[in-house]
Motif scaffolding. Sequence first.
Motif, PDB file in Angstrom:
ATOM      1  N   CYS A 176       0.948  -1.263   0.005  1.00 30.62           N
ATOM      2  CA  CYS A 176      -0.023   0.145   0.161  1.00 30.62           C
ATOM      3  C   CYS A 176       0.916   1.174  -0.116  1.00 30.62           C
ATOM      4  O   CYS A 176       0.515   2.292  -0.695  1.00 30.62           O
ATOM      5  CB  CYS A 176      -0.989   0.012   1.104  1.00 30.62           C
ATOM      6  N   THR A 391      -5.756   1.890   5.410  1.00 33.91           N
ATOM      7  CA  THR A 391      -5.988   1.376   4.367  1.00 33.91           C
ATOM      8  C   THR A 391      -5.963   0.191   4.221  1.00 33.91           C
ATOM      9  O   THR A 391      -6.798  -0.664   3.513  1.00 33.91           O
ATOM     10  CB  THR A 391      -4.898   1.867   3.258  1.00 33.91           C
ATOM     11  N   LEU A 412      -2.921  -3.418  -6.469  1.00 32.61           N
ATOM     12  CA  LEU A 412      -1.836  -3.649  -5.610  1.00 32.61           C
ATOM     13  C   LEU A 412      -1.086  -4.968  -5.777  1.00 32.61           C
ATOM     14  O   LEU A 412      -0.129  -5.542  -5.341  1.00 32.61           O
ATOM     15  CB  LEU A 412      -2.557  -3.945  -4.152  1.00 32.61           C
TER      16      LEU A 412
END
Length: 429
Positions: A176, A391, A412
């Motif tokens: 992230c 997140t 991601l």
Amino acid sequence: MFDLKLLQKEPERVAAMLEKRRSKLDIAEFTVLDDKRRALLQEVESLKSQRNSASAEVAKMKRAGEDAGELLASLGSLSERIKELDASANDLVQDINQWLLSIPNMPHESVPAGSDENDNPVLCTWGEKPSFDFTPKEHWELGTTLGGLDFERAAKLSGARYAVYWGWAARLERACASLMLDIHTTEHGYTEVMPPVIVNKDSMTGTGQLPKFAEDLFKLEGLDHYLIPTAEVPVTNLHRDEVQAEDDLPRAYAAFTPCFRSEAGSYGKDTKGLIRLHQFNKVELVRFTTPERSYVELEILRGHAEEILRRLGLHYRVVTLCTGDLGFSAAKTYDLEVWLPGQDKYREISSCSNFEDFQARRANIKFKPKNAKKAVLAHTLNGSGLAVGRTVVAIMENYQQADGSLVIPEALRPYMGGREIITPPESAA
RNA sequence: GGAGGGAUGGCCGAGUGGUUGAAGGCGGUGGUCUUGAAAACCACUGUGGGGUUACUCCACCGGGGGUUCGAAUCCCUCUCCCUCCGCCA
């Protein structure tokens, strides 16, 4: 730091603002102090003026070979008197400074009135709440079951409000942060910076954490050093006591750092999971700009933070903080609140603020406008882009599957070694 | 950790206790010259605060204290930086 001029010129306006912010400062008390300071200043400065011209006279006589003894004898007591008055004037200035340091920033005219977070109007929303044909779990349960989060061992190592990340979860946090930094540096024009996470008192005062909020900070024993509660502190202070060229503005910095907060006064709140920890990671965006541009810049900054949530496909809303919920140093703040289905509520994941010249005055951050003679205070802004731990929380709660597995958002996957799904049981320990 | 050397304006860099708020240079702004630009030359060019606010006063030479009629200059102290030695991811 509050603008002394504004306080002198429009005390009623400042008093009304303080009222709205439920501050207990008494403006009348300040006015008395300030008048006293001015009277004292005038007296001591006229004495100094006398002393200076007499000293010049002494110099002249000595050069001419005359005897200045008589004049010298008369000056001793004058200097004594100046010393005394200077001392009390200094005390007064100190008092007034403490005063100014404890006054919160003036909210921008566009900030809605209100008393607490329940009065924050929703500005807009993006995406939709995901639907589940099962009851979504909260992230701490999911994360623990999947072997990624370990709060028991964290308690052993450090105590309450700490987390250990194992395996996929550790990598997810790192992924992230990398995604955020890559987008901000390559697409949004930020310069990445890796600052110290231990800073001195001047830095904390520059951005407004000190002197008022010392109890929220971790202080190093026996030293005047603190762990940063946000990268805003070191990054904004990079340009403390500097005069920049207008051409160098706006400056935009992105920093990924751990953040440390004592969370004094939050006992019993968010005790489970990753939401409220003593140590967490955050990508912070900081912008330095001119007064003319700072509100445009605030919208730009908010857009940069929002972009991350969009890439991750996370539903969120934007709220404007009302006067009663606004932070001490901010003139205007937008909070981005991400939807957490496990907890069935929106949670703050980014806070984007314009501080106008409030921090710049404290930290002496200036720029020289083109063709201008004098340097003027810059405007500073910052926003989370984003809180990394939260997140991860949002991804876990939004991307969970009925079988207890977790799908990795597409954006991601390159950062996760191509991995698409986390399935139980997978424990590293 | 031990021994030395430093810190001066946006930057570099002078500075015997007495017109030094501070030489000189760079940079910046304006001007002269030029078709234009460059070069050259000339002028201006720090910050904060007070007042009777086209003027004037005060303070500021890393921070704080001291000596003195007077401190960038002398003394004490703190912080930071550099060099050498030791230790070290």
